[in-house]
Design an enzyme around this catalytic site. Structure first.
Site, PDB file in Angstrom:
ATOM      1  N   ARG A   1      32.734  37.804  40.361  1.00  0.00           N
ATOM      2  CA  ARG A   1      32.816  36.361  40.548  1.00  0.00           C
ATOM      3  C   ARG A   1      32.942  35.657  39.205  1.00  0.00           C
ATOM      4  NH1 ARG A   1      27.702  34.380  43.238  1.00  0.00           N
ATOM      5  NH2 ARG A   1      28.954  32.648  44.028  1.00  0.00           N
TER       6      ARG A   1
ATOM      7  N   HIS B   1      34.877  37.102  29.525  1.00  0.00           N
ATOM      8  CA  HIS B   1      36.069  36.398  30.001  1.00  0.00           C
ATOM      9  C   HIS B   1      36.121  35.000  29.401  1.00  0.00           C
ATOM     10  CE1 HIS B   1      36.934  39.759  32.269  1.00  0.00           C
ATOM     11  NE2 HIS B   1      36.720  39.338  33.502  1.00  0.00           N
TER      12      HIS B   1
ATOM     13  N   GLU C   1      41.355  44.224  44.129  1.00  0.00           N
ATOM     14  CA  GLU C   1      41.530  42.858  43.628  1.00  0.00           C
ATOM     15  C   GLU C   1      42.473  41.998  44.457  1.00  0.00           C
ATOM     16  OE1 GLU C   1      41.456  42.812  39.043  1.00  0.00           O
ATOM     17  OE2 GLU C   1      42.283  44.780  39.573  1.00  0.00           O
TER      18      GLU C   1
ATOM     19  N   ARG D   1      35.745  49.716  31.643  1.00  0.00           N
ATOM     20  CA  ARG D   1      36.745  49.292  32.621  1.00  0.00           C
ATOM     21  C   ARG D   1      38.137  49.486  32.031  1.00  0.00           C
ATOM     22  NH1 ARG D   1      38.705  43.796  35.595  1.00  0.00           N
ATOM     23  NH2 ARG D   1      38.787  42.966  33.489  1.00  0.00           N
TER      24      ARG D   1
ATOM     25  N   ASP E   1      41.571  37.511  41.269  1.00  0.00           N
ATOM     26  CA  ASP E   1      42.962  37.882  41.534  1.00  0.00           C
ATOM     27  C   ASP E   1      43.315  37.738  43.004  1.00  0.00           C
ATOM     28  OD1 ASP E   1      44.429  38.957  39.033  1.00  0.00           O
ATOM     29  OD2 ASP E   1      42.428  39.801  38.867  1.00  0.00           O
TER      30      ASP E   1
ATOM     31  N   ARG F   1      46.686  35.928  33.979  1.00  0.00           N
ATOM     32  CA  ARG F   1      45.314  36.240  34.374  1.00  0.00           C
ATOM     33  C   ARG F   1      44.741  35.095  35.205  1.00  0.00           C
ATOM     34  NH1 ARG F   1      43.418  40.703  32.335  1.00  0.00           N
ATOM     35  NH2 ARG F   1      44.378  41.616  30.501  1.00  0.00           N
TER      36      ARG F   1
END
Length: 939
Positions: free
Chosen positions: A637, A170, A559, A438, A599, A771
């Site tokens: 997290r 990320h 989420e 994923r 989220d 995002r």
């Protein structure tokens, strides 16, 4: 305090303080003196570098800015702030870039010094023989022993435990690997100054090396010129295995075994490999079109090559160590057989069976690397040998060496490098780390619909209600007939999904079943979302309907706030399906569930997010208990509090009683990966903390009493009020979306080359599609940190208005309920890192001045109410009163962050006014980097 004499390059003498024991005189002030010295040393070197490279005039500007900023922070002088703003606003662009680089690099160097000071204090603590610290395995085991945990119960915990930090790509890590490598070099040089008794000449040489490293850092571009590819992210992630995971995890296991061996009654407890590393890098397709079957194949190969290269090097070193002569020591029959099968027939080693055996193992492993990964070993093998069929065969050969040494008077030799290598092979295998798969449930839905339609089985799947979908999917799960066929034509998306899943199945066959173990479904909101993934796994042979066997864990990810509120209902219905329950039997009656912090925060704000996550775990515990299924939670997290960040130890212990159950997986994201695992000792401590907290949460608090119903009711009321305030601002205030895009650097972050994945799920400016990572990152850059506190002030103010005598209740909740105490602690930290005056300058970027003023007034009022609430409940006079170490860190670094904000705002004004100079954009990006470094957990 001992001192040593040295000389600067110009021949002038200096006296450098050398702290040997950390010191205790003067309390924290004395303990912190080495930190202050290191920061001063690095700052002086940086200043000298800037003067030499950029000239006296530029250096004088940087120094004037520094002194003015320090003056403001010391005296809170508005005159000083005005002077600072005047200096920075009038800088030519080129000079502004240098100022940004100077203060940005200082933040990075200060971070290095702080990390080294943590290591220094940990060592000093250990050297005094003091009681083990919280977060260490020694402390956790001590608590367990004092609580009367039996050897049988401890063994049961270890046998069933599963702890895993999972690295993700990320995009909140801005630095290039080249810069990170230089920073690691500086850290090693500082560490040497603590550990080595230098001669004056050696100390001078160390300082020269520091100067050279800082010079290279200054002359290296910290920004990437092009966007990262996924495989670049894989390579960046792999760098942490070389110096941390591959070396420190085996050492941690060895130390744990030794610790248990010293405890009466626990001597026979064995330690299986319950702590492993996972990864999403190369397997996370959710919103990233660049993760393909080819990328997954190469990611698996790169990981395997890194593991095998490490084993080859360790075998080479082990062979050099085990020069035992069989004329002096006996060996086992198994070891003798290994030596006889070896292609090593050198007469020089004719009486050295251990070396012969290890040379044979090296030859087999070298052939394994060539066959599996197309890699030639750095050192040629002594002869040809067959490849290992799997990591288990290598481990068996290592066991043979270990057993022979242990049985023939050389147990101490067996418990050195060999013990660590055996553990490494057990932990990392030939795959290094499991790569999670994923994908978003919307993609699964579309792919299944197309497969059904092309096969002629169902034309209206997308329009079908949930019950109809479940019925269709259950039928598909009971039959062996595949839905897809090689001669049929599918859309690019469907073909790509099937190819990637097939590659995952092939990767398991090549590298072992640990290579791919989890399939995660983003945006899960119904049973059909889970069954769709199961059907797709069946298509590539990862689900076997006739044997009722599932080869990977299917992991629903809940989420949003709504998803969290429905998750127990979804899992209850899922477990009631006999087709799925049969599959769970093949997974040891264990189901993993992932909970999304990011989220849910963007959806409902901090307080509501953490409360709904807490409640979700509570109800899931009951659902799983009723169905007789073991639960493993995967916590999604991030680094910032707004994305679930904060101290891991406290976070794990703050979970509801019974939530951990010996198993936990936690994502490690963006800049947090380098912060936690870039330094081997810091990495070791973070790995140990994860294991220790899991042990304590399982063995000592699992049966703890839940909080009183009155506390739960108060929390529910606070959450409702905070949710209303947050949603009212973010989603219901006209013009807020515009305010966000114009008052933050979100647009510039979207164009920063810090990750392979787009900033938004769709081409849209809506907050719903954005995002969570750039959402949180943007608010940190303007120093509001909104996702970490907004709504709390309104909630407390409103609740106390209805409950005038309720403050003592809130204080009791902080004192007696770890969940609420941790929440307040995290907000305390976030609010301390915020700065409303700096945020006001960003508000001035909004072109509609009336809109900007109106919304900022609301933000300012809520910010003040939230601070007042935290202080009133905790009883503190100032923020961070109870955390002096963090307060010290903030005092040290904020004078160096403020100038970055002022220059960033000025460059944003120029850029948005149409200044075409590309250096302006470069300056904005450099300021983003520097601010992120100064705040540390910003994304």
């Amino acid at each position: 305090m001992p001192v040593r004499a040295s000389r600067n390059l110009d021949g002038t003498g200096t006296m450098e303080p050398v702290i040997q024991d950390g010191g205790t005189e003067g309390g924290a002030t004395q303990k912190d003196s080495p930190l202050r010295y290191d920061i001063s040393l690095l700052g002086r070197i940086l200043g000298e570098t800037i003067r030499a490279q950029e000239g006296d005039e530029t250096f004088d500007t940087v120094e004037r800015v520094r002194q003015t900023s320090i003056s403001f922070h010391r005296d809170s002088s508005e005159t000083a702030r005005g002077e600072l703003q005047a200096i920075l606003s009038g800088l030519p662009t080129a000079r502004a870039i240098t100022v940004i680089r100077a203060f940005g690099y200082f933040s990075h160097l200060a971070n290095i010094a702080e990390d080294q000071h943590h290591i220094r204090r940990t060592r000093a603590h250990a050297m005094t023989g003091a009681a083990p610290r919280q977060g260490s395995l020694a402390h956790a085991l001590g608590r367990a022993y004092s609580a009367g945990v039996s050897a049988r119960r401890l063994q049961a915990f270890l046998d069933g435990a599963n702890c895993s930090p999972v690295l993700t790509a990320h995009p909140t890590e801005i630095r290039r690997k080249s810069s990170i490598d230089r920073e690691m070099q500086i850290a090693r040089l500082l560490d040497d100054r603590d550990r080595i008794h230098f001669t004056p000449a050696e100390l001078t040489a160390n300082r020269k090396e520091l100067r050279r490293a800082v010079l290279v850092l200054w002359q290296t571009s910290i920004l990437r010129g092009t966007r990262l590819r996924v495989l670049d992210e894989v390579a960046n992630g792999l760098s942490h295995y070389d110096h941390t995971f591959l070396r420190e995890l085996p050492r941690l296991y060895s130390d744990l075994e030794d610790e248990l061996g010293l405890v009466e009654g626990w001597e026979d407890v064995t330690v299986p490999s319950f702590l492993r590393v996972g990864s999403w890098i190369g397997g996370d397709r959710d919103g990233n079109p660049y993760v393909t079957a080819e990328v997954l194949r190469e990611a698996l190969r790169m990981q395997s090559a890194r593991a095998l290269d490490f084993y080859l090097d360790e075998l080479h070193r082990l062979g050099g160590e085990l020069s035992l002569d069989d004329r002096r020591v006996a060996v086992s029959d198994g070891l003798r057989a290994l030596a006889e099968r070896s292609p090593d027939h050198s007469p020089h080693r004719a009486t050295e069976p251990y070396r012969q055996a290890i040379a044979g193992m090296y030859a087999r492993l070298a052939e394994t690397a060539r066959v599996l990964d197309g890699v030639e070993a750095a050192r040629h093998a002594v002869g040809a040998a067959p490849a290992y069929a799997g990591a288990g065969e290598l481990r068996a050969d290592l066991d043979t060496v270990y057993e022979s040494l242990t049985a023939h008077g050389s147990a101490s030799l067996a418990r050195g490098r060999l013990r660590r290598l055996r553990r490494a092979v057990d932990v990392f295998g030939f795959h290094l780390a499991s790569i999670d798969q994923r994908q978003n449930s919307d993609v699964h839905e579309a792919v299944v619909a197309e497969l059904l339609e092309v096969a002629g089985a169902e034309a209206g799947y997308l329009q079908a209600p949930e019950e109809r979908r479940i019925a269709l999917l259950r039928a598909e799960l009971t039959g062996a007939r595949p839905m897809s066929a090689p001669h049929l034509t599918y859309s690019e998306r469907t073909a790509g999904e099937l190819a990637t899943l097939a590659e995952a199945a092939d990767g398991r066959r090549r590298y072992g079943p640990q290579a791919v173990r989890h399939y995660i479904i983003s945006k899960t909101d119904g049973v059909s979302d889970i069954l769709e993934a199961a059907v797709l796994l069946k298509e590539v042979g990862l689900l076997h309907p006739r044997e009722a066997r599932l080869d990977v864990d299917i992991v629903p990810l809940f989420e949003t706030i709504g998803d969290l509120q429905r998750c127990s209902e979804v899992m209850d219905r899922l477990f009631a399906l006999p087709e799925y329950r049969r599959l769970l039997t093949s997974r040891g009656e264990t189901q993993e569930v992932m909970l999304g912090y990011s989220d849910s925060n963007k959806d409902g704000g901090y307080l509501t997010s953490i409360w709904e996550l807490y409640k979700a775990q509570t109800v899931l515990i009951e659902v799983f208990r009723r169905h007789g299924v073991a639960m493993r939670l995967f916590h999604g997290r991030g680094g910032s509090v707004g994305r679930g960040g904060g101290p891991s130890y406290q976070a794990i212990l703050a979970q509801p009683p019974g939530a951990i159950q010996g198993s936990i997986r936690v994502t490690e994201q963006g800049e947090v990966i380098a912060a936690k695992y870039g330094n081997a000792e810091v990495g070791r401590r973070n790995l140990e903390t994860l294991a220790a907290a899991t042990l304590e949460a399982t063995l000592l608090t699992a049966e703890g009493r839940p909080p009183p119903d009155a506390h739960l009711a108060v929390m529910e009321s606070l959450s409702e009020r905070a949710f209303a305030a947050y949603r009212g601002l973010v989603y219901e205030t006209e013009g807020f979306e515009r305010y966000f895009w114009e008052s933050t650097v979100i647009g510039e972050i979207a164009n920063l080359n810090i990750g392979s994945r787009p900033a938004s799920r769709k081409k849209s400016t809506s907050i719903e599609e954005l995002r969570a990572i750039p959402w949180v990152f943007s608010w940190a850059q303007c120093r509001l940190m909104l996702p970490g506190w907004f709504g709390f002030g309104s909630a407390v103010k409103g609740w106390l208005s209805d409950n005038p005598d309720g403050l003592e209740t809130l204080r009791a909740m902080v004192r007696d309920w770890p969940f609420f105490g941790t929440a307040l602690s995290n907000m305390d930290m976030v609010l301390a890192k915020s700065d409303i005056a700096i945020a006001s300058r960003y508000a001035e970027l909004v072109t509609d001045r009336a809109l900007g003023a109106t919304i900022f007034a609301r933000l300012r009022a809520e910010w003040q109410d939230s601070i007042d609430a935290v202080l009133a409940i905790t009883g503190q006079a100032t923020l961070l009163e109870g955390n002096p170490l963090l307060a010290r860190s903030i005092r040290n670094r904020f004078p160096y962050i403020d100038p970055l904000h002022h220059v960033q705002v000025e460059l944003l004004h120029r850029h948005r006014a149409g200044d075409p100079d590309p250096v302006v954009v470069e300056g904005i990006h450099l300021s983003i980097n520097g601010i992120a470094a100064g705040l540390r957990n910003s994304g």
